[in-house]
Design a protein around this motif. Structure first.
Motif, PDB file in Angstrom:
ATOM      1  N   SER A  51       0.823  -1.214   0.000  1.00 42.90           N
ATOM      2  CA  SER A  51       0.000   0.000   0.000  1.00 42.90           C
ATOM      3  C   SER A  51       0.852   1.256   0.000  1.00 42.90           C
ATOM      4  CB  SER A  51      -0.936   0.008   1.213  1.00 42.90           C
ATOM      5  OG  SER A  51      -0.183  -0.035   2.424  1.00 42.90           O
ATOM      6  N   SER A  52       2.123   1.144   0.418  1.00 46.76           N
ATOM      7  CA  SER A  52       3.022   2.304   0.402  1.00 46.76           C
ATOM      8  C   SER A  52       4.461   1.825   0.284  1.00 46.76           C
ATOM      9  CB  SER A  52       2.859   3.159   1.662  1.00 46.76           C
ATOM     10  OG  SER A  52       3.285   2.445   2.812  1.00 46.76           O
ATOM     11  N   VAL A  53       5.320   2.709  -0.215  1.00 48.18           N
ATOM     12  CA  VAL A  53       6.741   2.419  -0.355  1.00 48.18           C
ATOM     13  C   VAL A  53       7.477   3.751  -0.471  1.00 48.18           C
ATOM     14  CG1 VAL A  53       6.729   2.268  -2.886  1.00 48.18           C
ATOM     15  CG2 VAL A  53       8.442   0.992  -1.586  1.00 48.18           C
ATOM     16  N   GLY A  54       8.736   3.788  -0.046  1.00 49.47           N
ATOM     17  CA  GLY A  54       9.533   4.999  -0.167  1.00 49.47           C
ATOM     18  C   GLY A  54       9.814   5.346  -1.618  1.00 49.47           C
ATOM     19  N   ALA A  55       9.933   6.634  -1.910  1.00 48.64           N
ATOM     20  CA  ALA A  55      10.200   7.110  -3.266  1.00 48.64           C
ATOM     21  C   ALA A  55      11.420   6.422  -3.854  1.00 48.64           C
ATOM     22  CB  ALA A  55      10.412   8.625  -3.257  1.00 48.64           C
ATOM     23  N   GLY A  56      11.281   5.928  -5.093  1.00 49.67           N
ATOM     24  CA  GLY A  56      12.386   5.273  -5.772  1.00 49.67           C
ATOM     25  C   GLY A  56      12.647   3.848  -5.340  1.00 49.67           C
ATOM     26  N   GLY A  57      11.821   3.312  -4.444  1.00 50.63           N
ATOM     27  CA  GLY A  57      12.045   1.976  -3.914  1.00 50.63           C
ATOM     28  C   GLY A  57      11.643   0.865  -4.876  1.00 50.63           C
ATOM     29  N   THR A  58      11.819  -0.348  -4.434  1.00 53.59           N
ATOM     30  CA  THR A  58      11.506  -1.535  -5.231  1.00 53.59           C
ATOM     31  C   THR A  58      10.325  -2.258  -4.609  1.00 53.59           C
ATOM     32  OG1 THR A  58      13.812  -1.785  -5.903  1.00 53.59           O
ATOM     33  CG2 THR A  58      12.409  -3.720  -6.110  1.00 53.59           C
ATOM     34  N   ILE A  59       9.390  -2.711  -5.444  1.00 54.68           N
ATOM     35  CA  ILE A  59       8.223  -3.430  -4.952  1.00 54.68           C
ATOM     36  C   ILE A  59       8.084  -4.771  -5.664  1.00 54.68           C
ATOM     37  CG2 ILE A  59       6.971  -1.345  -4.312  1.00 54.68           C
ATOM     38  CD1 ILE A  59       5.251  -1.734  -6.849  1.00 54.68           C
ATOM     39  N   GLN A  60       7.329  -5.645  -5.035  1.00 57.16           N
ATOM     40  CA  GLN A  60       6.997  -6.942  -5.608  1.00 57.16           C
ATOM     41  C   GLN A  60       5.476  -6.991  -5.757  1.00 57.16           C
ATOM     42  OE1 GLN A  60       7.392 -10.980  -3.474  1.00 57.16           O
ATOM     43  NE2 GLN A  60       9.271 -10.839  -4.674  1.00 57.16           N
ATOM     44  N   VAL A 149      33.107   6.816   4.538  1.00 55.66           N
ATOM     45  CA  VAL A 149      31.846   7.540   4.719  1.00 55.66           C
ATOM     46  C   VAL A 149      30.787   6.631   5.330  1.00 55.66           C
ATOM     47  CG1 VAL A 149      30.034   8.893   3.583  1.00 55.66           C
ATOM     48  CG2 VAL A 149      32.377   8.935   2.684  1.00 55.66           C
ATOM     49  N   ASN A 150      30.279   7.036   6.481  1.00 57.21           N
ATOM     50  CA  ASN A 150      29.090   6.401   7.033  1.00 57.21           C
ATOM     51  C   ASN A 150      27.863   7.040   6.405  1.00 57.21           C
ATOM     52  OD1 ASN A 150      30.357   4.636   8.873  1.00 57.21           O
ATOM     53  ND2 ASN A 150      30.558   6.271  10.383  1.00 57.21           N
ATOM     54  N   TRP A 151      26.837   6.245   6.110  1.00 54.98           N
ATOM     55  CA  TRP A 151      25.638   6.794   5.485  1.00 54.98           C
ATOM     56  C   TRP A 151      24.390   6.082   5.994  1.00 54.98           C
ATOM     57  CZ3 TRP A 151      22.410   3.492   2.937  1.00 54.98           C
ATOM     58  CH2 TRP A 151      22.955   2.251   2.568  1.00 54.98           C
ATOM     59  N   THR A 152      23.279   6.788   5.920  1.00 48.20           N
ATOM     60  CA  THR A 152      21.961   6.181   6.068  1.00 48.20           C
ATOM     61  C   THR A 152      21.121   6.660   4.890  1.00 48.20           C
ATOM     62  OG1 THR A 152      21.012   7.999   7.368  1.00 48.20           O
ATOM     63  CG2 THR A 152      22.130   6.232   8.581  1.00 48.20           C
ATOM     64  N   GLY A 153      20.148   5.875   4.496  1.00 49.60           N
ATOM     65  CA  GLY A 153      19.307   6.255   3.372  1.00 49.60           C
ATOM     66  C   GLY A 153      18.457   5.091   2.908  1.00 49.60           C
ATOM     67  N   PRO A 154      17.677   5.289   1.848  1.00 49.64           N
ATOM     68  CA  PRO A 154      16.750   4.251   1.393  1.00 49.64           C
ATOM     69  C   PRO A 154      17.425   3.040   0.776  1.00 49.64           C
ATOM     70  CG  PRO A 154      16.754   6.100  -0.135  1.00 49.64           C
ATOM     71  CD  PRO A 154      17.539   6.535   1.066  1.00 49.64           C
ATOM     72  N   ASP A 155      18.662   3.181   0.290  1.00 50.83           N
ATOM     73  CA  ASP A 155      19.382   2.069  -0.343  1.00 50.83           C
ATOM     74  C   ASP A 155      18.561   1.471  -1.486  1.00 50.83           C
ATOM     75  OD1 ASP A 155      21.392   0.249  -0.863  1.00 50.83           O
ATOM     76  OD2 ASP A 155      20.750  -1.164   0.688  1.00 50.83           O
ATOM     77  N   LYS A 206      18.678  10.496 -10.378  1.00 48.65           N
ATOM     78  CA  LYS A 206      19.884  11.310 -10.198  1.00 48.65           C
ATOM     79  C   LYS A 206      19.629  12.492  -9.267  1.00 48.65           C
ATOM     80  CE  LYS A 206      22.388   8.665 -12.755  1.00 48.65           C
ATOM     81  NZ  LYS A 206      21.425   7.560 -12.884  1.00 48.65           N
ATOM     82  N   ARG A 207      18.653  12.349  -8.356  1.00 49.60           N
ATOM     83  CA  ARG A 207      18.376  13.390  -7.369  1.00 49.60           C
ATOM     84  C   ARG A 207      19.356  13.270  -6.208  1.00 49.60           C
ATOM     85  NH1 ARG A 207      14.469  14.011  -2.871  1.00 49.60           N
ATOM     86  NH2 ARG A 207      13.610  11.936  -3.333  1.00 49.60           N
ATOM     87  N   VAL A 208      19.919  14.414  -5.780  1.00 49.67           N
ATOM     88  CA  VAL A 208      20.820  14.441  -4.627  1.00 49.67           C
ATOM     89  C   VAL A 208      19.968  14.449  -3.363  1.00 49.67           C
ATOM     90  CG1 VAL A 208      22.626  15.718  -3.426  1.00 49.67           C
ATOM     91  CG2 VAL A 208      22.589  15.657  -5.932  1.00 49.67           C
ATOM     92  N   LEU A 209      20.012  13.364  -2.616  1.00 47.48           N
ATOM     93  CA  LEU A 209      19.175  13.234  -1.428  1.00 47.48           C
ATOM     94  C   LEU A 209      19.851  13.814  -0.194  1.00 47.48           C
ATOM     95  CD1 LEU A 209      16.442  12.135  -0.531  1.00 47.48           C
ATOM     96  CD2 LEU A 209      17.533   9.927  -0.116  1.00 47.48           C
TER      97      LEU A 209
END
Length: 235
Positions: A51-60, A149-155, A206-209
């Protein structure tokens, strides 16, 4: 379908309902040599995804439908015309199918599209939600060195962390590392001193998050014992 292709033949039925005919047509003069009635009935088609997913994410997405040649499943804004599509997966690739959603937010739809007519046979609402990212440089950064570099994000699929000159266009990159490699990441830094940026980039758009300033300057050489001023003798 040409009879030269063999016997039996597979035909794509029209995207229509009601009484129709299967016909054998003579090529010269288009004379109908044989015909058989056929009734085209409504299709039972469904799509089932999150029903929802983060922008640019992958769904099944699970689906049921005709699986006609070229049919596909995609995610588009809820108000988009039937012919609209973004990333998609052909139903011929299996069930369920997996693909990426747009890098967007708001009300969208998962759609089953009949390729022959581009008609939407089934749709399910899906909300695309905002995503965020952070970057943290570990230790010092020097020209021609390596940044940790440590990072967090949608991956999301293909997302990467890169270093670019300050103010470079969003699609620009120098060395980079895919977020799929985990955190922290290591990136080779430019040889020239100057002002740069570390960036988390959503590969699909190619959006800089996320962005963090990075200044590269030559490190001061460690002073050797002979360079260290002698202590003043005690009096």
């Amino acid at each position: 379908e040409r009879v030269s292709r063999g016997n039996p033949l597979k035909l794509q039925a029209p995207d229509a309902l009601g009484p129709h005919e299967i016909r054998y047509v003579l090529a010269e003069g288009t004379v109908v040599l044989a015909r058989q009635p056929i009734e085209l009935i409504p299709l039972q088609v469904t799509v089932s995804g999150p029903s929802s997913v983060g922008a640019g994410g992958t769904i099944q997405v699970q689906w049921a439908g005709p699986n006609s040649p070229g049919d596909y499943i995609t995610v588009v804004p809820a108000s988009a015309p039937d012919s609209a599509y973004a990333d998609y997966a052909r139903t011929a690739s299996g069930n369920p199918v997996t693909f990426s959603v747009p890098d967007a937010v708001g009300n969208h739809e998962i759609r089953y599209i009949l390729d022959s007519s581009k008609r939407v046979l089934a749709a399910q609402p899906i909300t695309l939600t905002p995503v965020t990212a952070t970057l943290e440089l570990v230790g010092e950064a020097t020209p021609a060195g390596t940044a940790t570099v440590n990072w967090t994000g949608p991956d999301n699929k293909g997302d990467y962390v890169t270093v670019v000159p300050k103010g470079a266009p969003a699609h620009h990159y120098l060395d980079y590392a895919r977020t799929s490699h985990g955190s922290p990441l290591k990136i080779n830094l430019p040889k020239e001193s100057g002002e740069y940026e570390l960036r988390y980039v959503i590969d699909r758009s190619k959006r800089v998050l996320a962005s963090q300033p990075l200044i590269l300057s030559e490190s001061l050489a460690a002073a050797s014992p002979s360079d260290t001023p002698a202590a003043t003798p005690a009096r």
